[in-house]
Design an enzyme around this catalytic site. Structure first.
Site, PDB file in Angstrom:
ATOM      1  N   ASP A  12       0.818  -1.227   0.000  1.00 21.65           N
ATOM      2  CA  ASP A  12       0.000   0.000   0.000  1.00 21.65           C
ATOM      3  C   ASP A  12       0.849   1.274   0.000  1.00 21.65           C
ATOM      4  O   ASP A  12       0.458   2.293   0.547  1.00 21.65           O
ATOM      5  CB  ASP A  12      -0.955   0.038   1.216  1.00 21.65           C
ATOM      6  CG  ASP A  12      -1.792  -1.218   1.313  1.00 21.65           C
ATOM      7  OD1 ASP A  12      -2.293  -1.656   0.270  1.00 21.65           O
ATOM      8  OD2 ASP A  12      -1.932  -1.772   2.412  1.00 21.65           O
ATOM      9  N   GLU A  13       2.004   1.204  -0.624  1.00 18.22           N
ATOM     10  CA  GLU A  13       2.888   2.371  -0.657  1.00 18.22           C
ATOM     11  C   GLU A  13       2.505   3.340  -1.767  1.00 18.22           C
ATOM     12  O   GLU A  13       3.033   4.451  -1.825  1.00 18.22           O
ATOM     13  CB  GLU A  13       4.350   1.937  -0.874  1.00 18.22           C
ATOM     14  CG  GLU A  13       4.949   1.041   0.200  1.00 18.22           C
ATOM     15  CD  GLU A  13       4.804  -0.439  -0.136  1.00 18.22           C
ATOM     16  OE1 GLU A  13       4.031  -0.769  -1.062  1.00 18.22           O
ATOM     17  OE2 GLU A  13       5.460  -1.256   0.529  1.00 18.22           O
ATOM     18  N   LYS A  17      -0.117   3.824  -8.438  1.00 20.67           N
ATOM     19  CA  LYS A  17      -0.025   5.161  -9.032  1.00 20.67           C
ATOM     20  C   LYS A  17       1.307   5.325  -9.794  1.00 20.67           C
ATOM     21  O   LYS A  17       1.339   5.836 -10.909  1.00 20.67           O
ATOM     22  CB  LYS A  17      -0.138   6.225  -7.934  1.00 20.67           C
ATOM     23  CG  LYS A  17       0.021   7.630  -8.471  1.00 20.67           C
ATOM     24  CD  LYS A  17       1.013   8.426  -7.675  1.00 20.67           C
ATOM     25  CE  LYS A  17       1.556   9.577  -8.477  1.00 20.67           C
ATOM     26  NZ  LYS A  17       1.183  10.869  -7.951  1.00 20.67           N
ATOM     27  N   ALA A  38      -4.409  -8.403  -2.806  1.00 14.67           N
ATOM     28  CA  ALA A  38      -4.114  -7.004  -2.496  1.00 14.67           C
ATOM     29  C   ALA A  38      -4.625  -6.182  -3.652  1.00 14.67           C
ATOM     30  O   ALA A  38      -4.930  -6.714  -4.722  1.00 14.67           O
ATOM     31  CB  ALA A  38      -2.629  -6.799  -2.307  1.00 14.67           C
ATOM     32  N   HIS A  40      -4.425  -2.377  -5.960  1.00 14.77           N
ATOM     33  CA  HIS A  40      -3.812  -1.088  -6.260  1.00 14.77           C
ATOM     34  C   HIS A  40      -4.940  -0.120  -6.524  1.00 14.77           C
ATOM     35  O   HIS A  40      -5.896  -0.456  -7.202  1.00 14.77           O
ATOM     36  CB  HIS A  40      -3.006  -1.146  -7.550  1.00 14.77           C
ATOM     37  CG  HIS A  40      -1.795  -1.995  -7.452  1.00 14.77           C
ATOM     38  ND1 HIS A  40      -0.834  -1.795  -6.509  1.00 14.77           N
ATOM     39  CD2 HIS A  40      -1.375  -3.018  -8.206  1.00 14.77           C
ATOM     40  CE1 HIS A  40       0.121  -2.684  -6.682  1.00 14.77           C
ATOM     41  NE2 HIS A  40      -0.187  -3.436  -7.698  1.00 14.77           N
ATOM     42  N   THR A 127      -6.427 -12.456   3.738  1.00 15.05           N
ATOM     43  CA  THR A 127      -7.555 -11.814   3.063  1.00 15.05           C
ATOM     44  C   THR A 127      -8.535 -12.877   2.554  1.00 15.05           C
ATOM     45  O   THR A 127      -9.523 -12.562   1.924  1.00 15.05           O
ATOM     46  CB  THR A 127      -7.099 -10.954   1.872  1.00 15.05           C
ATOM     47  OG1 THR A 127      -6.414 -11.803   0.961  1.00 15.05           O
ATOM     48  CG2 THR A 127      -6.203  -9.818   2.316  1.00 15.05           C
ATOM     49  N   THR A 302     -10.291  -5.483   1.071  1.00 17.02           N
ATOM     50  CA  THR A 302     -11.167  -5.893   2.167  1.00 17.02           C
ATOM     51  C   THR A 302     -11.903  -4.726   2.817  1.00 17.02           C
ATOM     52  O   THR A 302     -12.858  -4.948   3.554  1.00 17.02           O
ATOM     53  CB  THR A 302     -10.313  -6.551   3.278  1.00 17.02           C
ATOM     54  OG1 THR A 302      -9.311  -5.586   3.660  1.00 17.02           O
ATOM     55  CG2 THR A 302      -9.629  -7.808   2.802  1.00 17.02           C
ATOM     56  N   GLY A 303     -11.458  -3.486   2.591  1.00 16.20           N
ATOM     57  CA  GLY A 303     -12.044  -2.331   3.280  1.00 16.20           C
ATOM     58  C   GLY A 303     -11.615  -2.242   4.741  1.00 16.20           C
ATOM     59  O   GLY A 303     -12.051  -1.369   5.479  1.00 16.20           O
ATOM     60  N   ARG A 304     -10.717  -3.157   5.167  1.00 15.94           N
ATOM     61  CA  ARG A 304     -10.264  -3.153   6.567  1.00 15.94           C
ATOM     62  C   ARG A 304      -9.471  -1.878   6.863  1.00 15.94           C
ATOM     63  O   ARG A 304      -8.654  -1.457   6.043  1.00 15.94           O
ATOM     64  CB  ARG A 304      -9.293  -4.320   6.814  1.00 15.94           C
ATOM     65  CG  ARG A 304      -9.945  -5.664   6.859  1.00 15.94           C
ATOM     66  CD  ARG A 304      -8.969  -6.720   7.359  1.00 15.94           C
ATOM     67  NE  ARG A 304      -7.939  -7.040   6.374  1.00 15.94           N
ATOM     68  CZ  ARG A 304      -7.095  -8.055   6.502  1.00 15.94           C
ATOM     69  NH1 ARG A 304      -7.119  -8.820   7.566  1.00 15.94           N
ATOM     70  NH2 ARG A 304      -6.197  -8.317   5.579  1.00 15.94           N
ATOM     71  N   GLY A 415       0.334  13.755  -4.431  1.00 19.62           N
ATOM     72  CA  GLY A 415      -1.095  13.693  -4.720  1.00 19.62           C
ATOM     73  C   GLY A 415      -1.385  12.395  -5.453  1.00 19.62           C
ATOM     74  O   GLY A 415      -0.468  11.746  -5.967  1.00 19.62           O
TER      75      GLY A 415
END
Ligand code: GDP
Length: 431
Positions: A12-13, A17, A38, A40, A127, A302-304, A415
């Protein structure tokens, strides 16, 4: 020329993007490991998308998107994802799937759920996408490669053999319904028909592409600290998250990877269980989580809610080293603009001694963060395009982190959009 985009931390870095941005110059973008566990998140002219399986190059007309042999391929998820993007006006992407990629079987997903249930409180925070059972079977040599879908006799025989074994576990360990071999064969036929138009001998395709001088981008999932060998074992993922594995998981010579762009987030976040030395809690964490990323730090799959922490120089230096970093892309810096002061973890105190070397898991569990506090800049930096135009304290933050981790920060992302990027020349020598 091959470039890899990989993560320095726990995932999640912001790799999606950076890949989407670099894909502008790429002919081919390849996923080489991991599965649909996972996601992106990508924001571009078509809108905001969460990709789980497709490479982040699918939004360009000029790129070929490849699912490499190292990926855990969930065929229905792949097809839903293709439909979900074409349904929103993105032109149908050119997709190739390696004939050697292995298939996430419906029972892998079930076994993942059953095992988490069985472990109860001691679970790994999976997950439940079937990734661990998938890779276990791959290395136990009872997985199904895409090419086997087209060999009816082999397929039937193997389903028969594998189901016998799985059904013993289902009956006696998990006490769950057994797999019906006929149903499974039928599902495999559906998978075969779905995947057929895309199947390709990918390593041969890439060999030709390399000879023609094409630009190839390898897109990693998660980050160094989730690598099964070099990460926080056993709270790791089941396939290697390192750029080096890009050669294996795509089928190219290792020496072709010329640039390794390691994505490093300006603060820390992590999903799932495991030691997280610079973790913060309570209101401090809630605020960073709420403001983080693009719309908050919540799992794309997962929205976790993600666990939050300050930037960790020890983990990031290690993360960059194991990737073989040539360039660091330092992301989500804009989010920190609300803070008066910004703590940064510069060392770990373990049994009374301070170290800047990332330890093995047992020692990591005991580590306490040594924090240094830097002044904040209290400004919105979104829209700034030149490093010199950033507020002084913001530049100092970047320079401080660069000095601590020892790898050149040549890109600063301020951004979520494709153009929210500052290129910077670093005093540090490239590897
Ligand atoms: P990945 O798995 O490494 O691609 O990471 P994510 O998909 O979790 O990306 C992190 C989140 O941060 C996404 O929502 C991105 O749109 C967002 N993002 C990426 N770079 C930046 C940035 O520089 N600033 C902000 N505010 N958000 C960013």
């Amino acid at each position: 020329m091959v470039k890899a985009v990989v993560g320095a931390n726990w995932g999640d870095e912001g790799k999606g993007k950076i890949t989407d941005m670099l894909a502008r110059e790429a002919d081919i973008v390849i996923r080489f490991q991991g599965g649909a566990n996972a996601g992106h998140t990508i924001v571009n002219d078509y809108g905001k998308f969460a990709l789980h399986t497709l490479p982040s190059g699918v939004f360009y007309n000029h790129t070929t998107s490849i699912i490499g042999n190292g990926v855990a391929l969930n065929i229905p998820v792949l097809f839903d994802e293709i439909k979900s993007i074409t349904g929103r006006g993105v032109p149908a992407p050119k997709i190739l799937v390696s004939d050697r990629a292995q298939i996430v079987m419906p029972y892998h997903i079930l076994f993942d759920q059953y095992e988490e249930e069985r472990l109860g409180g001691k679970s790994f925070g999976s997950t439940k996408s079937g990734i661990a059972p998938f890779y276990s079977d791959k290395y136990a040599k009872i997985g199904f490669q895409v090419n086997e879908l087209f060999e009816e006799d082999i397929l039937k025989e193997k389903i028969d053999r594998v189901c016998d074994m799985k059904n013993v576990l289902l009956k006696h360990l998990y006490h769950k319904p057994l797999i019906d071999k006929g149903d499974l064969l039928h599902t495999m036929h559906e998978y075969r028909d779905m995947v057929k138009p895309y199947v390709c001998d990918v390593s041969s395709f890439l060999d030709k592409a390399l000879k023609e001088g094409k630009n190839i981008l390898l897109e990693g999932q998660l980050g160094t600290l989730k690598d099964p060998d070099h990460g926080i074992y056993p709270m790791v993922t089941s396939s290697s998250t390192l750029a080096a594995y890009g050669a294996v998981g795509a089928g190219i010579p290792p020496y072709e990877i010329k640039e390794i762009i390691t994505v490093c987030k300006a603060y820390s976040s992590s999903v799932g269980a495991g030691a997280f030395v610079s973790e913060i809690f309570g209101e401090e964490a809630d605020e960073l989580r709420r403001r983080g990323g693009d719309g908050g730090e919540f799992g794309a799959t997962t929205g976790r809610p993600r666990r939050m922490g300050w930037f960790d120089c020890v983990a990031s230096k290690y993360g960059c080293r194991l990737q073989g970093t040539t360039d660091v892309a330092f992301t989500v810096l804009d989010v920190l603009g609300y803070l008066d002061e910004i703590p940064v973890c510069v060392g770990y105190e373990i049994d009374g001694e301070v170290t800047t070397e990332f330890p093995t898991t047992g020692k990591l569990e005991k580590a306490k963060p040594v924090l240094k506090t830097l002044p904040g800049w209290k400004e919105d930096i979104l829209g700034i395009r030149k490093f010199e135009d950033l507020p002084e304290n913001c530049r100092r933050y970047v320079e401080f982190v660069e000095e601590q981790i020892g790898y050149p920060i040549t890109m600063v992302s301020n951004g979520p959009g494709r153009d929210d990027i500052i290129y910077r020349s670093s005093k540090l020598k490239k590897n």
